[in-house]
Write an enzyme that holds these catalytic residues in place. Structure first.
Site, PDB file in Angstrom:
ATOM      1  CG  MET A 154      -1.812  -0.946   1.498  1.00 21.02           C
ATOM      2  SD  MET A 154      -3.085  -1.011   1.956  1.00 21.02           S
ATOM      3  CE  MET A 154      -2.745  -0.964   3.862  1.00 21.02           C
ATOM      4  N   GLY A 155       1.996   1.019  -0.292  1.00 17.37           N
ATOM      5  CA  GLY A 155       3.046   2.054  -0.799  1.00 17.37           C
ATOM      6  C   GLY A 155       3.212   2.917   0.452  1.00 17.37           C
ATOM      7  CG  HIS A 213       8.424   0.570   5.647  1.00 16.96           C
ATOM      8  ND1 HIS A 213       9.081  -1.042   5.833  1.00 16.96           N
ATOM      9  CD2 HIS A 213       7.261   0.190   6.008  1.00 16.96           C
ATOM     10  CE1 HIS A 213       7.510  -1.629   5.729  1.00 16.96           C
ATOM     11  NE2 HIS A 213       6.558  -1.312   5.975  1.00 16.96           N
ATOM     12  N   GLY A 248      11.594  -3.153   5.725  1.00 12.18           N
ATOM     13  CA  GLY A 248      10.891  -3.659   5.479  1.00 12.18           C
ATOM     14  C   GLY A 248       9.799  -4.610   3.757  1.00 12.18           C
ATOM     15  CG  HIS A 249       6.822  -2.017   1.864  1.00 13.83           C
ATOM     16  ND1 HIS A 249       6.824  -0.950   2.567  1.00 13.83           N
ATOM     17  CD2 HIS A 249       5.864  -2.136   1.998  1.00 13.83           C
ATOM     18  CE1 HIS A 249       5.637  -0.867   3.271  1.00 13.83           C
ATOM     19  NE2 HIS A 249       4.887  -1.598   2.864  1.00 13.83           N
ATOM     20  CG  ASP A 290       0.660  -6.753   8.270  1.00 11.68           C
ATOM     21  OD1 ASP A 290      -0.444  -6.384   8.565  1.00 11.68           O
ATOM     22  OD2 ASP A 290       1.371  -6.845   7.157  1.00 11.68           O
ATOM     23  CB  SER A 292       4.576   0.104   9.962  1.00 12.14           C
ATOM     24  OG  SER A 292       3.318   0.567   9.901  1.00 12.14           O
ATOM     25  CB  SER A 293       2.704   3.052   5.912  1.00 13.62           C
ATOM     26  OG  SER A 293       3.548   1.026   4.995  1.00 13.62           O
ATOM     27  NE  ARG A 294      -1.669   0.917   9.898  1.00 12.66           N
ATOM     28  CZ  ARG A 294      -2.681   0.821   9.507  1.00 12.66           C
ATOM     29  NH1 ARG A 294      -3.830   1.873  10.284  1.00 12.66           N
ATOM     30  NH2 ARG A 294      -3.685   0.527   9.298  1.00 12.66           N
TER      31      ARG A 294
HETATM   32  P1  AMP Z   1       1.741  -2.781   3.214  1.00 14.58           P
HETATM   33  O1  AMP Z   1       1.571  -2.153   2.520  1.00 14.58           O
HETATM   34  O2  AMP Z   1       1.322  -2.854   5.126  1.00 14.58           O
HETATM   35  O3  AMP Z   1      -0.299  -3.415   3.048  1.00 14.58           O
HETATM   36  O4  AMP Z   1       2.796  -4.171   3.961  1.00 14.58           O
HETATM   37  C1  AMP Z   1       2.769  -5.135   2.082  1.00 14.58           C
HETATM   38  C2  AMP Z   1       3.338  -5.713   2.430  1.00 14.58           C
HETATM   39  O5  AMP Z   1       4.869  -4.990   3.082  1.00 14.58           O
HETATM   40  C3  AMP Z   1       2.646  -6.606   3.513  1.00 14.58           C
HETATM   41  O6  AMP Z   1       3.015  -7.983   2.578  1.00 14.58           O
HETATM   42  C4  AMP Z   1       3.712  -6.688   4.474  1.00 14.58           C
HETATM   43  O7  AMP Z   1       3.805  -7.646   5.459  1.00 14.58           O
HETATM   44  C5  AMP Z   1       4.698  -6.447   4.520  1.00 14.58           C
HETATM   45  N1  AMP Z   1       5.671  -6.270   5.306  1.00 14.58           N
HETATM   46  C6  AMP Z   1       5.389  -5.052   5.877  1.00 14.58           C
HETATM   47  N2  AMP Z   1       5.615  -4.379   6.885  1.00 14.58           N
HETATM   48  C7  AMP Z   1       6.865  -5.091   7.035  1.00 14.58           C
HETATM   49  C8  AMP Z   1       8.253  -5.661   7.722  1.00 14.58           C
HETATM   50  N3  AMP Z   1       8.312  -4.193   8.813  1.00 14.58           N
HETATM   51  N4  AMP Z   1       9.131  -6.173   7.734  1.00 14.58           N
HETATM   52  C9  AMP Z   1       8.380  -7.292   6.365  1.00 14.58           C
HETATM   53  N5  AMP Z   1       7.545  -7.244   5.783  1.00 14.58           N
HETATM   54  C10 AMP Z   1       6.435  -5.826   6.026  1.00 14.58           C
END
Ligand code: AMP
Length: 277
Positions: free
Chosen positions: A30-31, A34, A36-37, A150, A185-187
């Protein structure tokens, strides 16, 4: 990097690549990207010829409109980051492209969604299931990458793939953390510096749970963990010990099949995290 907003155009582009035998990896996001992504993108790059990252803040998975409105949107910076790490394709459709009409389809995942995120956010996994099905149909990847961050989501997506026979391998990637243990986290960008430092308490508590599991009962561990977290700065939504196969609460610890999960709000920002024991 090629960027597409149109379903028709990305399909045409990927179809040529697939016909020439290229393996495609998809990283749905969802953009507000960071590290993690980026770790998911890197994993996909190692395992595929072409990596597609999608950026789409999916309205159908938000049960709280305010949460949707506040979700950070940084598409220009995201696009640059993706370009810099050599991502091949960015798919960033508008809502009207993905949902010309409101979806009437309903997906449900039985007991897997009856707890935690499913219980706290009614309709969330219906929205996740629909958008991921759409992305799978549009991109038709060989593999798709999701984060353990998640945990319930990745389990539900594996279930979706199994129930609907998608020929796609789902890869679960480890959680990347800040120095104080806070899951990236993006948040997190919405946390004040103080709250960000304080939010390390979530992973500290999960680590405490993990360390106690051999010597204490789950019920007692959860009580102690709640006591550790209780603080005027934090609003705990749930702290659960679940069986990874059913996502139901468990009081029996089974190695590799048990996880502790927390959802909490700090400074009005909703954070989730987990550890698999
Ligand atoms: P999101 O943009 O939050 O929907 O996350 C997109 C993908 O990145 C999802 O599969 C998340 O589980 C993964 N993701 C988010 N945060 C992390 C993190 N800290 N480490 C690894 N993967 C992550």
């Amino acid at each position: 990097m090629k960027t597409f907003e149109s379903i028709q155009n990305i399909r045409a582009h990927l179809s040529t690549l697939k016909h020439s035998g290229k393996h495609i990896g998809l990283v749905p996001t969802m953009g507000a990207l960071h590290n993690g992504h980026l770790s998911l993108i890197e994993k996909s790059q190692q395992q595929n010829d072409i990596t597609v990252c999608s950026i789409f803040v999916n309205p159908t998975q938000f049960n709280d409109l305010k949460d949707l409105e506040k979700y950070p949107k940084t598409i220009d910076a995201d696009s640059k980051l993706l370009q810099d790490i050599g991502c091949d394709v960015l798919f960033s459709p508008q809502v009207s492209e993905m949902y010309p009409d409101d979806p009437t389809i309903k997906l449900s995942f039985g007991e897997l969604e009856s707890t935690m995120e499913g219980a706290s956010r009614p309709g969330h996994f219906n929205g996740v299931g629909i958008v991921i099905s759409k992305l799978f149909n549009i991109v038709q990847p060989n593999k798709a990458y999701f984060g353990q961050k998640d945990l319930q989501q990745v389990t539900i997506i594996k279930n979706l793939v199994k129930q609907l026979n998608y020929p796609i391998e789902i890869i679960t990637c480890p959680i990347l953390r800040e120095e104080n243990g806070l899951a990236m986290s993006s948040r997190n960008t919405r946390l004040s510096a103080d709250d960000r430092a304080f939010a390390g308490i979530i992973f500290e508590t999960l680590s405490f749970c993990m360390q106690s599991v051999e010597t204490d009962s789950i019920q007692h561990i959860l009580q102690k963990a709640t006591g550790r977290l209780e603080n005027s700065r934090i609003n705990i939504e749930y702290i659960s010990c679940i069986n990874l196969e059913t996502f139901q609460p468990t009081s029996n610890y089974i190695k590799t099949k048990t996880a502790f999960c927390i959802a909490a709000q700090i400074g009005g920002v909703r954070l989730i995290d987990n550890v698999i024991v």
